[in-house]
Design a protein around this motif. Structure first.
Motif, short mmCIF file in Angstrom:
data_model
loop_
_atom_site.label_atom_id
_atom_site.label_comp_id
_atom_site.label_asym_id
_atom_site.label_seq_id
_atom_site.Cartn_x
_atom_site.Cartn_y
_atom_site.Cartn_z
N ASN A 328 49.53 77.12 15.89
CA ASN A 328 49.32 77.61 17.26
C ASN A 328 48.18 78.62 17.32
O ASN A 328 47.94 79.23 18.37
CB ASN A 328 50.60 78.23 17.83
CG ASN A 328 51.05 79.47 17.09
OD1 ASN A 328 50.99 79.52 15.86
ND2 ASN A 328 51.50 80.48 17.82
N GLY A 329 47.47 78.77 16.21
CA GLY A 329 46.27 79.60 16.16
C GLY A 329 45.41 79.07 15.03
O GLY A 329 45.85 79.04 13.88
N ILE A 330 44.20 78.61 15.34
CA ILE A 330 43.41 77.88 14.35
C ILE A 330 42.01 78.42 14.23
O ILE A 330 41.26 78.45 15.20
CB ILE A 330 43.31 76.37 14.71
CG1 ILE A 330 44.70 75.74 14.83
CG2 ILE A 330 42.49 75.61 13.68
CD1 ILE A 330 45.12 75.48 16.25
N ARG A 331 41.68 78.86 13.02
CA ARG A 331 40.30 79.12 12.64
C ARG A 331 39.98 78.30 11.38
O ARG A 331 38.94 77.68 11.30
CB ARG A 331 40.08 80.62 12.38
CG ARG A 331 40.27 81.48 13.63
CD ARG A 331 40.29 82.94 13.30
NE ARG A 331 38.96 83.46 12.96
CZ ARG A 331 38.77 84.64 12.37
NH1 ARG A 331 39.81 85.41 12.04
NH2 ARG A 331 37.55 85.05 12.11
N TYR A 332 40.88 78.30 10.45
CA TYR A 332 40.78 77.48 9.24
C TYR A 332 41.40 76.12 9.56
O TYR A 332 42.47 76.05 10.17
CB TYR A 332 41.53 78.17 8.11
CG TYR A 332 41.32 77.60 6.73
CD1 TYR A 332 40.15 77.82 6.04
CD2 TYR A 332 42.33 76.85 6.12
CE1 TYR A 332 39.96 77.32 4.76
CE2 TYR A 332 42.16 76.35 4.84
CZ TYR A 332 40.97 76.58 4.17
OH TYR A 332 40.79 76.07 2.91
N PRO A 333 40.76 74.99 9.20
CA PRO A 333 41.22 73.67 9.66
C PRO A 333 42.64 73.33 9.24
O PRO A 333 43.04 73.55 8.09
CB PRO A 333 40.20 72.72 9.00
CG PRO A 333 39.02 73.56 8.68
CD PRO A 333 39.55 74.93 8.38
N THR A 334 43.40 72.75 10.15
CA THR A 334 44.77 72.36 9.84
C THR A 334 44.82 71.25 8.80
O THR A 334 45.71 71.24 7.94
CB THR A 334 45.50 71.88 11.11
OG1 THR A 334 44.74 70.85 11.74
CG2 THR A 334 45.67 73.02 12.09
N ASN A 335 43.88 70.28 8.86
CA ASN A 335 43.90 69.23 7.84
C ASN A 335 43.58 69.79 6.46
O ASN A 335 44.05 69.29 5.44
CB ASN A 335 42.95 68.08 8.20
CG ASN A 335 41.52 68.52 8.38
OD1 ASN A 335 41.25 69.48 9.09
ND2 ASN A 335 40.59 67.80 7.77
#
Length: 443
Positions: A328-335
């Motif tokens: 729910n908070g993204i700076r570093y890629p989820t994949n």
């Protein structure tokens, strides 16, 4: 191999390689998530199950940020899962097929004859994105109504005005329109609402307590808000869940998601024949499934993105391994996080990420500001600033903060993008996917 690419509307199709082990270094995975949280690189929750048994689950970051009041997320926190909803919708469609109430060759015209090519489009083509129906969320007008409630009649009226992108069956193109309509078809056949059918056919049946059709976010029910990061986390506006419906309206915890996909592959929800239909790829599209290769292993699942939430759900049949991650908070890629988690799980070589940003003053950013264009890429990038943060925004896309890494270099780790400025020539080089593009500031 794709570890640094971000796909917002399409699934992420590749991870790293590995080999199966039943024991793994859980403290190392803890450290990865703690590191991400400490550097404000990501907020979310992950669950891993081996042969149906949860072997790891952890939430980090916050489900709600209200000024200085921050509510820590926990393993029961629920998040919007976006397009993972499509897997639930497909399962219910196949259940109706098994009950003799629908077939894969039934045409859309039986339910919505007013839609483009309705007499030619089959349920199978809708499930596999071969219908040619235009993706309504790709239109600029979508942003004008996404936060307002919409009825079935209002949504289908929107779809009816949109021309088909291609003739049914000739190719595949991802379209949320397919699954919104499939959700409506479930309601037409059963006479019950999608939330009721979801509960009766899936969540109650296999004991999912933290999965349901979402409404307006309720923090008192341990539901998470989503956040963008620009000099701190800021809340993202919400889509009204009447709009994504069967394409993206489900709220769930990662633990429930792995239980769902475990049950699906164990034959507890649909027959093996219909599971094979979901897994069968044509033009890289299954029926609400996509392939996630991991070395010599093949995983199946879906990813999702809505309102700043990003998610992945994958099952590796050879190992009976399932993993779900929702951010729910993204700076570093989820994949990248899922790839790192799987590398740790399979005891493969793994380097802990480092985050070494350079602190700049607002005035230091002025030399980079402007609108830039490239002869090789058909879009412009506007470079602006917000206090001490440089902001990049490509034509027709959202604005994203760029992190300074020194020597006129800025990165957007979320998308695997780096920019290197030449302030003398008023230009920058744009690096992504091994490709390089020169952008020059407009006069």
């Amino acid at each position: 191999m794709i570890r640094k690419l971000l796909f917002i509307l399409l699934p992420i199709l590749a991870l790293l390689s590995g080999c199966h082990k039943h024991s793994f270094n859980k403290p190392r995975l803890d450290t990865l998530l703690v590191t991400l949280n400490a550097h404000e690189q990501n907020m979310g929750s992950i669950a891993i199950a081996d042969n149906g048994t949860i072997v790891y689950q952890k939430a980090f970051g916050y489900s709600r940020i209200n000024g200085t009041i921050k509510t820590p997320a926990n393993v029961h926190t629920k998040y919007r899962v976006g397009s993972i909803t499509k897997m639930f919708t497909a399962v219910m469609i196949f259940q109706l097929i098994e009950e003799g109430k629908l077939t894969l060759t039934t045409t859309l015209a039986k339910y919505y004859p007013q839609l483009p090519n309705a007499g030619k489009i089959t349920i199978a083509q809708m499930l596999s994105h071969h219908s040619g129906l235009h993706n309504f969320t790709a239109d600029s007008g979508y942003l004008n109504y996404m936060g307002k409630p919409k009825s079935e009649a209002e949504m289908t009226a929107i779809f009816a005005k949109q021309k088909a992108d291609f003739e049914p069956g000739i190719k595949a193109a991802y379209s949320n329109t397919n699954f919104v309509l499939l959700g409506y078809i479930i309601e037409k056949i059963t006479g019950k609402s999608y939330p009721e059918e979801l509960k009766e056919r899936i969540t109650t049946k296999i004991g999912l307590e933290d999965t349901y059709y979402g409404t307006k976010t309720d923090s008192l029910n341990d539901e998470a808000y989503s956040y963008n990061y620009i000099s701190g986390w800021s809340q993202v506006p919400e889509t009204d869940m009447s709009i994504p419906g069967g394409a993206g309206a489900i709220v769930a915890s990662p633990t429930d998601l792995v239980h769902f996909i475990d049950a699906l592959f164990a034959g507890k929800l649909i027959s093996n024949t219909n599971l094979e239909h979901m897994k069968l790829m044509k033009d890289n599209f299954g029926m609400a499934m996509f392939i996630f290769p991991f070395d010599d292993k093949t995983g199946y699942g879906h990813s999702g993105g809505i309102d700043g939430f990003l998610s992945q759900l994958i099952y590796y049949p050879a190992d009976k391994l399932s993993v779900a991650y929702i951010a729910n908070g993204i700076r570093y890629p989820t994949n990248e996080i899922v790839a790192d988690a799987l590398s740790i799980y399979y005891n493969k070589p793994f380097a802990m990420p480092e985050f070494k940003s350079v602190e700049l003053k607002s005035a230091d950013l002025d030399k980079y500001l402007g609108n830039y264009s490239s002869v090789k890429m058909p879009l412009k990038i506007a470079i602006t600033k917000n206090k001490t943060t440089l902001i990049g925004q490509a034509t027709g896309q959202s604005a994203y903060p760029l992190e300074a890494r020194g020597n006129d270099k800025f990165v957007l780790d979320l998308a695997g993008v780096s920019l290197r400025f030449d302030t003398v020539k008023h230009s920058f080089y744009y690096f992504q996917n091994g490709e390089t593009y020169l952008f020059t500031r407009d006069k």
